[in-house]
Design a protein around this motif. Structure first.
Motif, PDB file in Angstrom:
ATOM      1  N   GLY A 279     143.513  74.000  71.946  1.00 54.57           N
ATOM      2  CA  GLY A 279     144.343  73.535  73.048  1.00 54.57           C
ATOM      3  C   GLY A 279     143.761  73.865  74.403  1.00 54.57           C
ATOM      4  N   SER A 280     143.159  75.048  74.537  1.00 54.93           N
ATOM      5  CA  SER A 280     142.543  75.436  75.814  1.00 54.93           C
ATOM      6  C   SER A 280     141.398  74.510  76.184  1.00 54.93           C
ATOM      7  CB  SER A 280     142.042  76.881  75.724  1.00 54.93           C
ATOM      8  OG  SER A 280     143.098  77.769  75.446  1.00 54.93           O
ATOM      9  N   ALA A 281     140.591  74.117  75.188  1.00 62.72           N
ATOM     10  CA  ALA A 281     139.478  73.201  75.469  1.00 62.72           C
ATOM     11  C   ALA A 281     139.997  71.842  75.926  1.00 62.72           C
ATOM     12  CB  ALA A 281     138.606  73.058  74.218  1.00 62.72           C
ATOM     13  N   LEU A 282     141.029  71.334  75.255  1.00 64.88           N
ATOM     14  CA  LEU A 282     141.606  70.046  75.661  1.00 64.88           C
ATOM     15  C   LEU A 282     142.187  70.136  77.070  1.00 64.88           C
ATOM     16  CD1 LEU A 282     143.430  69.092  72.331  1.00 64.88           C
ATOM     17  CD2 LEU A 282     141.267  68.179  73.181  1.00 64.88           C
ATOM     18  N   TYR A 283     142.893  71.233  77.336  1.00 69.11           N
ATOM     19  CA  TYR A 283     143.494  71.410  78.664  1.00 69.11           C
ATOM     20  C   TYR A 283     142.412  71.480  79.735  1.00 69.11           C
ATOM     21  CZ  TYR A 283     146.630  73.187  82.268  1.00 69.11           C
ATOM     22  OH  TYR A 283     147.356  73.340  83.423  1.00 69.11           O
ATOM     23  N   VAL A 306     145.724  67.243  79.101  1.00 73.26           N
ATOM     24  CA  VAL A 306     146.427  68.408  79.639  1.00 73.26           C
ATOM     25  C   VAL A 306     147.708  68.667  78.853  1.00 73.26           C
ATOM     26  CG1 VAL A 306     147.755  69.197  81.633  1.00 73.26           C
ATOM     27  CG2 VAL A 306     145.455  68.312  81.955  1.00 73.26           C
ATOM     28  N   LEU A 307     148.461  67.622  78.581  1.00 69.94           N
ATOM     29  CA  LEU A 307     149.721  67.786  77.847  1.00 69.94           C
ATOM     30  C   LEU A 307     149.470  68.288  76.425  1.00 69.94           C
ATOM     31  CD1 LEU A 307     152.767  67.432  77.523  1.00 69.94           C
ATOM     32  CD2 LEU A 307     152.345  65.022  76.945  1.00 69.94           C
ATOM     33  N   GLY A 308     148.570  67.625  75.697  1.00 66.33           N
ATOM     34  CA  GLY A 308     148.303  68.037  74.326  1.00 66.33           C
ATOM     35  C   GLY A 308     147.737  69.445  74.239  1.00 66.33           C
ATOM     36  N   GLY A 309     146.814  69.771  75.141  1.00 63.71           N
ATOM     37  CA  GLY A 309     146.238  71.111  75.128  1.00 63.71           C
ATOM     38  C   GLY A 309     147.253  72.188  75.439  1.00 63.71           C
ATOM     39  N   ALA A 310     148.117  71.926  76.429  1.00 65.32           N
ATOM     40  CA  ALA A 310     149.128  72.920  76.790  1.00 65.32           C
ATOM     41  C   ALA A 310     150.143  73.109  75.669  1.00 65.32           C
ATOM     42  CB  ALA A 310     149.831  72.501  78.079  1.00 65.32           C
ATOM     43  N   LEU A 311     150.578  72.014  75.043  1.00 63.84           N
ATOM     44  CA  LEU A 311     151.533  72.141  73.939  1.00 63.84           C
ATOM     45  C   LEU A 311     150.932  72.944  72.790  1.00 63.84           C
ATOM     46  CD1 LEU A 311     153.166  68.585  73.796  1.00 63.84           C
ATOM     47  CD2 LEU A 311     153.991  70.636  74.955  1.00 63.84           C
ATOM     48  N   LEU A 312     149.674  72.678  72.464  1.00 65.23           N
ATOM     49  CA  LEU A 312     149.001  73.428  71.408  1.00 65.23           C
ATOM     50  C   LEU A 312     148.918  74.913  71.748  1.00 65.23           C
ATOM     51  CD1 LEU A 312     145.903  71.455  70.038  1.00 65.23           C
ATOM     52  CD2 LEU A 312     147.739  72.506  68.718  1.00 65.23           C
ATOM     53  N   ALA A 313     148.463  75.212  72.956  1.00 64.26           N
ATOM     54  CA  ALA A 313     148.225  76.609  73.329  1.00 64.26           C
ATOM     55  C   ALA A 313     149.534  77.375  73.513  1.00 64.26           C
ATOM     56  CB  ALA A 313     147.385  76.665  74.606  1.00 64.26           C
ATOM     57  N   ILE A 314     150.462  76.828  74.295  1.00 64.89           N
ATOM     58  CA  ILE A 314     151.718  77.540  74.569  1.00 64.89           C
ATOM     59  C   ILE A 314     152.551  77.680  73.300  1.00 64.89           C
ATOM     60  CG2 ILE A 314     153.887  77.451  75.861  1.00 64.89           C
ATOM     61  CD1 ILE A 314     152.382  75.941  78.057  1.00 64.89           C
ATOM     62  N   GLY A 315     152.580  76.638  72.484  1.00 66.54           N
ATOM     63  CA  GLY A 315     153.387  76.683  71.272  1.00 66.54           C
ATOM     64  C   GLY A 315     152.786  77.478  70.149  1.00 66.54           C
ATOM     65  N   SER A 316     151.529  77.915  70.303  1.00 66.65           N
ATOM     66  CA  SER A 316     150.884  78.706  69.255  1.00 66.65           C
ATOM     67  C   SER A 316     150.722  80.165  69.623  1.00 66.65           C
ATOM     68  CB  SER A 316     149.498  78.118  68.935  1.00 66.65           C
ATOM     69  OG  SER A 316     149.607  76.789  68.478  1.00 66.65           O
ATOM     70  N   ILE A 351     155.369  70.212  79.798  1.00 65.29           N
ATOM     71  CA  ILE A 351     154.700  71.517  79.744  1.00 65.29           C
ATOM     72  C   ILE A 351     155.611  72.617  80.278  1.00 65.29           C
ATOM     73  CG2 ILE A 351     152.773  72.858  80.674  1.00 65.29           C
ATOM     74  CD1 ILE A 351     151.165  70.219  80.661  1.00 65.29           C
ATOM     75  N   LEU A 352     156.240  72.360  81.407  1.00 67.62           N
ATOM     76  CA  LEU A 352     157.133  73.370  81.988  1.00 67.62           C
ATOM     77  C   LEU A 352     158.337  73.622  81.083  1.00 67.62           C
ATOM     78  CD1 LEU A 352     157.105  72.338  85.761  1.00 67.62           C
ATOM     79  CD2 LEU A 352     155.753  74.095  84.618  1.00 67.62           C
ATOM     80  N   ALA A 353     158.833  72.569  80.420  1.00 70.67           N
ATOM     81  CA  ALA A 353     159.980  72.748  79.527  1.00 70.67           C
ATOM     82  C   ALA A 353     159.609  73.620  78.332  1.00 70.67           C
ATOM     83  CB  ALA A 353     160.484  71.381  79.055  1.00 70.67           C
ATOM     84  N   LEU A 354     158.438  73.377  77.723  1.00 74.61           N
ATOM     85  CA  LEU A 354     158.024  74.203  76.588  1.00 74.61           C
ATOM     86  C   LEU A 354     157.783  75.642  77.020  1.00 74.61           C
ATOM     87  CD1 LEU A 354     157.231  74.491  73.624  1.00 74.61           C
ATOM     88  CD2 LEU A 354     154.900  73.847  74.264  1.00 74.61           C
ATOM     89  N   ALA A 355     157.121  75.825  78.167  1.00 70.94           N
ATOM     90  CA  ALA A 355     156.874  77.185  78.656  1.00 70.94           C
ATOM     91  C   ALA A 355     158.188  77.915  78.913  1.00 70.94           C
ATOM     92  CB  ALA A 355     156.033  77.137  79.935  1.00 70.94           C
TER      93      ALA A 355
END
Length: 643
Positions: A279-283, A306-316, A351-355
């Motif tokens: 996710g960090s690489a995608l972001y 940015v969206l996919g990377g952030a969802l992967l990283a924050i949600g993991s 992203i802000l909602a998941l965070a």
């Protein structure tokens, strides 16, 4: 008719200006080479900068006038002089960084890299390069790196730690249907928001979906990690190559992959950091595309990255909720240039909602438990002190006087040299400073999150341990941008960039070779030994299914194997009754020791998780299996179960 006068001849460039920039370039090259040598040590950078600028001012004051009178243009000899200084700086680097290695090949490697880095822009300017060439080269290099570094994992088996959770999801039949996914997900922390001190919705969703896809085949699970590694590396390499060039980007990632903590991320199946790294690489790829073209508002593809990377990283991994801050910076930067499109608002809101969801669930759980998942206090004063210590660790060794000297020298340089370019120069300085401050904040927050446990060589170092080398990369890129803004001749800027690339090549040459491959090979050997030993134990137990097995554990460090043993037994038709004999260790200083010891003691006395309560008198006959320590019990000894 008088012949028309031709266009006025271009004024001849002052040799003083050429000599001035040549001197500044070589001195700056030397300074940055030494800065690269101290990858995690930022001491004396300010003094070095002050010395560079003092030498430049001395050149202008006492030597420049004589050079100006000669009016000798810069020619091939000057390029050779710059190359000689680059080699001198590289040799100093070798003495500093590789003083114990007496082989000459690192210097030859660095010289070849410097030559390639210097000539690459010239080649690009003379030949039209297809747009797909950099992504194609990144993909080829990433596949080669995956084959060399992480492919040994393909022969790994199930591990004693973490992988028992996969067995629990798979159940007795060894598979998961898509219709079972919601029920399984509800049984994890995802279905109990605010109760557990962790909340990783994307991690468990992907983990259960992988159970449905890969089943009970370790080769498929590890094959997915090899594929994720190749994709993450290709995306990161492509993104960095568009900023610094393919060769420097490849060398920087080679240096980063030489850090020890990657083995704990890519060579195992359990860590959530595996998904977070992808996710960090995608972001990173999407954020760089948006940041470099704010007037364009960012392409839809970049916002989706940015969206996919952030969802992967924050949600993991919960500590990646910090990605909310750079996301806000992106939308503000686009807003100041033009009105953002709907995709920008939608990605930012998601992203802000998941965070907020992840952070809210964790704060709610911590308010009840008063301790984090590692058993440490969450009191604001304690965490604030850790945050302060983390900032100090990031700037370790940088004297305030040294920093003041460097800033003063830089201010003098901007005032003396800038002229009409002052605004552009200040923009470069402001951008570089903000990025370095952001990296310092990243390091400090990770330091606080893990109670000061950095540079452990484990997954807990990610992403904080990347902040210092990324800070130096930002410094180098900002330095080159400053030279361009000052009007330095292009070939001299290329010389400085080539010297920096040579220093990076020497850093890579000075690392212990193939640490990631060694970690994956070691994990494959350990998991094979564990699986082999587990099969031997299960074969003995199947012969006499009525005989109970006493699992002996001494101390809290064996809790993963204690929990996992019933999960490994269930789908393999091992039906022996299980009891736990636990022997605590006195005065264990680890913060989690008391909590884990209490949990194991309760499991031994009361049973649960596949265990029966330990009887006052052990039944006869019985088997005993050691988890930690030697079991001296009146049972048939089955030996110990390795990690």
């Amino acid at each position: 008719m008088a012949a028309e006068a031709g266009p006025p001849a271009a004024p001849r460039r002052s040799a003083l200006a050429d000599r001035r920039w040549a001197t500044l370039a070589t001195l700056l090259l030397l300074w940055m080479q030494l800065a690269w040598a101290a990858v995690n040590d930022l001491r004396t950078i300010g003094i070095r900068l002050a010395l560079v600028l003092a030498a430049w001012l001395a050149w202008e004051r006492w030597i420049g006038s004589a050079a100006d009178r000669r009016q000798r243009p810069v020619g091939p000899l000057d390029a050779l002089a710059i190359a000689a200084v680059a080699l001198l700086a590289a040799s100093l680097f070798v003495l500093y960084r590789l003083h114990v290695r007496r082989t000459p090949w690192p210097l030859a490697f660095a010289a070849a890299v410097a030559l390639g880095a210097y000539l690459a822009p010239l080649v690009r300017s003379r030949f039209r390069r297809p747009r797909f060439l950099v992504p194609l080269a990144a993909a080829v290099l990433s596949l080669a790196a995956a084959a060399v570094l992480v492919a040994p994992s393909l022969r790994a088996q199930w591990a004693a730690e973490d992988d028992h959770e996969i067995m629990d999801f798979l159940g007795p039949d060894g598979r998961v249907g898509l219709g079972e996914v919601p029920a399984l997900l509800g049984g994890t922390e995802v279905g109990r928001p605010g109760e557990a001190v962790r909340y990783r919705p994307v991690y468990y969703t992907l983990r259960i979906l992988e159970c449905a896809a890969w089943g009970d085949s370790p080769a498929r699970w590890y094959g997915a990690r090899v594929a994720m590694f190749a994709v993450a590396l290709a995306v990161a390499l492509t993104a960095l190559a568009r900023v610094v060039g393919l060769l420097p980007a490849a060398l920087f990632l080679a240096y980063a992959l030489g850090l020890r903590f990657w083995g704990d991320i890519w060579c195992r199946l359990g860590p959530g950091e595996t998904y977070a790294a992808l996710g960090s690489a995608l972001y990173l790829a999407g954020a760089l595309g948006i940041w470099r073209d704010p007037a364009g508002g960012g392409r839809t593809r970049d916002w989706m990255l940015v969206l996919g990377g952030a969802l992967l990283a924050i949600g993991s991994k919960e500590n990646f909720t910090l990605l909310a801050l750079p996301t806000l910076a992106l939308i503000v930067r686009v807003w100041t240039a033009r009105r953002p499109r709907a995709v920008a608002f939608g990605a930012t809101a998601a992203i802000l909602a998941l965070a907020a969801l992840v952070a809210g669930c964790i704060v709610l759980a911590l308010s009840r438990s008063r301790a984090d998942v590692y058993g440490s206090s969450v009191a604001p004063g304690y965490r604030s002190a850790l945050l302060r210590d983390g900032a100090a660790a990031f700037l370790a060794g940088m004297s305030p006087w040294d920093l003041a000297a460097g800033l003063a020298a830089l201010a003098i340089a901007v005032h003396t040299l800038a002229g009409a370019r002052r605004r552009r120069l200040m923009g470069v300085l402001r951008g570089g400073s903000l990025l370095v401050l952001a990296l310092g904040l990243l390091y400090a927050t990770q330091y606080a999150f893990y109670k000061g446990a950095q540079q452990t060589g484990m997954r807990y170092d990610f992403p904080g341990a990347l902040a210092p080398p990324l800070g130096l990369l930002v410094t180098a890129v900002a330095g080159l941008a400053l030279l361009r803004a000052l009007g330095m001749e292009g070939r001299l800027v290329r010389g400085v960039a080539a010297g920096l690339t040579a220093g990076l090549a020497l850093t890579v040459a000075g690392q212990p070779p193939l640490l990631l491959r060694q970690a994956c090979t070691r994990n494959a050997d350990q998991t094979a030994a564990f699986t082999r030993r587990l099969e031997e134990v299960m074969a003995r137990l199947r012969e006499r299914p009525e005989v109970p097995l006493v699992v002996f554990a001494r101390g809290p460090q064996g809790i993963e194997r204690v929990r996992g043993l019933p999960r490994f037994f269930a789908p393999r038709d091992v039906r022996n009754p299980l009891v736990l004999a636990y022997e605590p260790i006195e005065d264990d200083p680890r913060p989690q020791a008391a909590r884990v010891a209490a949990e194991l003691t309760a499991l031994s006395r009361e049973g649960g998780h596949g265990y029966l309560p330990l009887p006052t008198t052990l039944p006869a006959p019985c088997f005993v299996l050691g988890i930690e320590g030697e079991a001296r019990l009146p049972c048939t000894d089955l030996g110990t179960l390795p990690r």
